[in-house]
Design a protein around this motif. Structure first.
Motif, PDB file in Angstrom:
ATOM      1  N   MET A 137      24.018   6.212  41.564  1.00  0.00           N
ATOM      2  CA  MET A 137      22.649   6.080  42.044  1.00  0.00           C
ATOM      3  C   MET A 137      21.756   5.636  40.886  1.00  0.00           C
ATOM      4  SD  MET A 137      20.302   8.930  43.873  1.00  0.00           S
ATOM      5  CE  MET A 137      19.127   8.312  45.002  1.00  0.00           C
ATOM      6  N   LYS A 138      20.843   4.729  41.174  1.00  0.00           N
ATOM      7  CA  LYS A 138      19.888   4.264  40.173  1.00  0.00           C
ATOM      8  C   LYS A 138      18.642   5.129  40.213  1.00  0.00           C
ATOM      9  CE  LYS A 138      20.696  -0.615  39.535  1.00  0.00           C
ATOM     10  NZ  LYS A 138      20.083  -1.937  39.570  1.00  0.00           N
ATOM     11  N   TYR A 139      18.040   5.291  39.045  1.00  0.00           N
ATOM     12  CA  TYR A 139      16.771   6.003  38.933  1.00  0.00           C
ATOM     13  C   TYR A 139      15.771   5.090  38.245  1.00  0.00           C
ATOM     14  CZ  TYR A 139      19.549  10.079  40.039  1.00  0.00           C
ATOM     15  OH  TYR A 139      20.384  10.960  40.662  1.00  0.00           O
ATOM     16  N   TYR A 140      14.513   5.307  38.557  1.00  0.00           N
ATOM     17  CA  TYR A 140      13.438   4.492  38.002  1.00  0.00           C
ATOM     18  C   TYR A 140      12.416   5.431  37.379  1.00  0.00           C
ATOM     19  CZ  TYR A 140      15.822   1.246  40.993  1.00  0.00           C
ATOM     20  OH  TYR A 140      16.791   0.494  41.580  1.00  0.00           O
ATOM     21  N   SER A 141      12.084   5.173  36.137  1.00  0.00           N
ATOM     22  CA  SER A 141      11.170   6.082  35.448  1.00  0.00           C
ATOM     23  C   SER A 141       9.826   5.421  35.199  1.00  0.00           C
ATOM     24  CB  SER A 141      11.780   6.559  34.131  1.00  0.00           C
ATOM     25  OG  SER A 141      11.969   5.469  33.260  1.00  0.00           O
ATOM     26  N   LEU A 142       8.875   6.267  34.955  1.00  0.00           N
ATOM     27  CA  LEU A 142       7.515   5.835  34.629  1.00  0.00           C
ATOM     28  C   LEU A 142       6.992   6.772  33.557  1.00  0.00           C
ATOM     29  CD1 LEU A 142       5.048   4.065  35.289  1.00  0.00           C
ATOM     30  CD2 LEU A 142       4.422   5.762  37.001  1.00  0.00           C
ATOM     31  N   PHE A 143       6.569   6.200  32.461  1.00  0.00           N
ATOM     32  CA  PHE A 143       6.039   6.984  31.351  1.00  0.00           C
ATOM     33  C   PHE A 143       4.563   6.677  31.195  1.00  0.00           C
ATOM     34  CE2 PHE A 143       4.942   7.362  26.833  1.00  0.00           C
ATOM     35  CZ  PHE A 143       5.242   8.701  26.634  1.00  0.00           C
ATOM     36  N   PHE A 144       3.757   7.721  31.101  1.00  0.00           N
ATOM     37  CA  PHE A 144       2.319   7.551  30.900  1.00  0.00           C
ATOM     38  C   PHE A 144       1.881   8.420  29.733  1.00  0.00           C
ATOM     39  CE2 PHE A 144      -1.951   9.238  31.366  1.00  0.00           C
ATOM     40  CZ  PHE A 144      -2.688   8.070  31.408  1.00  0.00           C
ATOM     41  N   GLU A 145       1.059   7.842  28.873  1.00  0.00           N
ATOM     42  CA  GLU A 145       0.474   8.596  27.769  1.00  0.00           C
ATOM     43  C   GLU A 145      -0.955   8.110  27.571  1.00  0.00           C
ATOM     44  OE1 GLU A 145       1.324   9.659  23.081  1.00  0.00           O
ATOM     45  OE2 GLU A 145       2.523   8.123  24.059  1.00  0.00           O
TER      46      GLU A 145
ATOM     47  N   ILE B 231      18.334  16.688  41.299  1.00  0.00           N
ATOM     48  CA  ILE B 231      17.925  15.355  40.879  1.00  0.00           C
ATOM     49  C   ILE B 231      18.986  14.334  41.273  1.00  0.00           C
ATOM     50  CG2 ILE B 231      17.331  13.920  38.884  1.00  0.00           C
ATOM     51  CD1 ILE B 231      16.415  16.627  37.583  1.00  0.00           C
ATOM     52  N   ALA B 232      20.247  14.735  41.225  1.00  0.00           N
ATOM     53  CA  ALA B 232      21.340  13.829  41.586  1.00  0.00           C
ATOM     54  C   ALA B 232      21.290  13.438  43.061  1.00  0.00           C
ATOM     55  CB  ALA B 232      22.680  14.473  41.260  1.00  0.00           C
ATOM     56  N   ASN B 233      20.621  14.232  43.872  1.00  0.00           N
ATOM     57  CA  ASN B 233      20.534  13.964  45.309  1.00  0.00           C
ATOM     58  C   ASN B 233      19.120  13.596  45.742  1.00  0.00           C
ATOM     59  OD1 ASN B 233      23.296  14.664  45.735  1.00  0.00           O
ATOM     60  ND2 ASN B 233      22.719  16.795  45.529  1.00  0.00           N
ATOM     61  N   MET B 234      18.362  12.999  44.838  1.00  0.00           N
ATOM     62  CA  MET B 234      16.979  12.628  45.158  1.00  0.00           C
ATOM     63  C   MET B 234      16.933  11.640  46.314  1.00  0.00           C
ATOM     64  SD  MET B 234      15.041  12.048  41.497  1.00  0.00           S
ATOM     65  CE  MET B 234      13.477  11.626  42.264  1.00  0.00           C
TER      66      MET B 234
END
Length: 103
Positions: free
Chosen positions: A1-9, A64-67
């Motif tokens: 499964m692919k995951y997509y992240s978003l980082f904000f600072e 998380i693995a089953n999001m």
């Protein structure tokens, strides 16, 4: 499964917070930055109808693995910083569009 992240600072906020040198203004500015990644972030999550994944124990991290596409997980969320994990790229992009508009 692919995951997509978003980082904000929220960068460069130290000068904003400490510019006046007045304690009440520094405290107020710090609260504004804190609220940005708390209640304002919650507004975007609620607007998109996303479900928060909140692991309470180490074993719960398997969730998380089953999001599903309508879920969001924060590996970091404090002060003016967050890292969000999504299971769907399009939802991540919608989240980013709304977040960018809000900020």
């Amino acid at each position: 499964m692919k995951y997509y992240s978003l980082f904000f600072e929220a960068r460069g906020i130290q000068s904003y917070i400490f510019d006046s040198g007045k304690m009440k203004e520094m405290v107020g500015a710090s609260e504004l930055v804190k609220e940005l990644c708390e209640s304002e972030l919650d507004r975007v999550i609620d607007h998109l109808g996303l479900e928060r994944i909140v692991p309470k124990t180490k074993d719960d991290s398997r969730k998380i693995a089953n999001m599903t596409p309508n879920q969001i997980f924060f590996s970091r969320r404090s002060g003016g910083v967050f890292t969000a994990i999504f299971a769907d790229e399009a939802i991540r992009d919608r989240f980013l569009s709304i977040w960018s508009l809000l900020v």
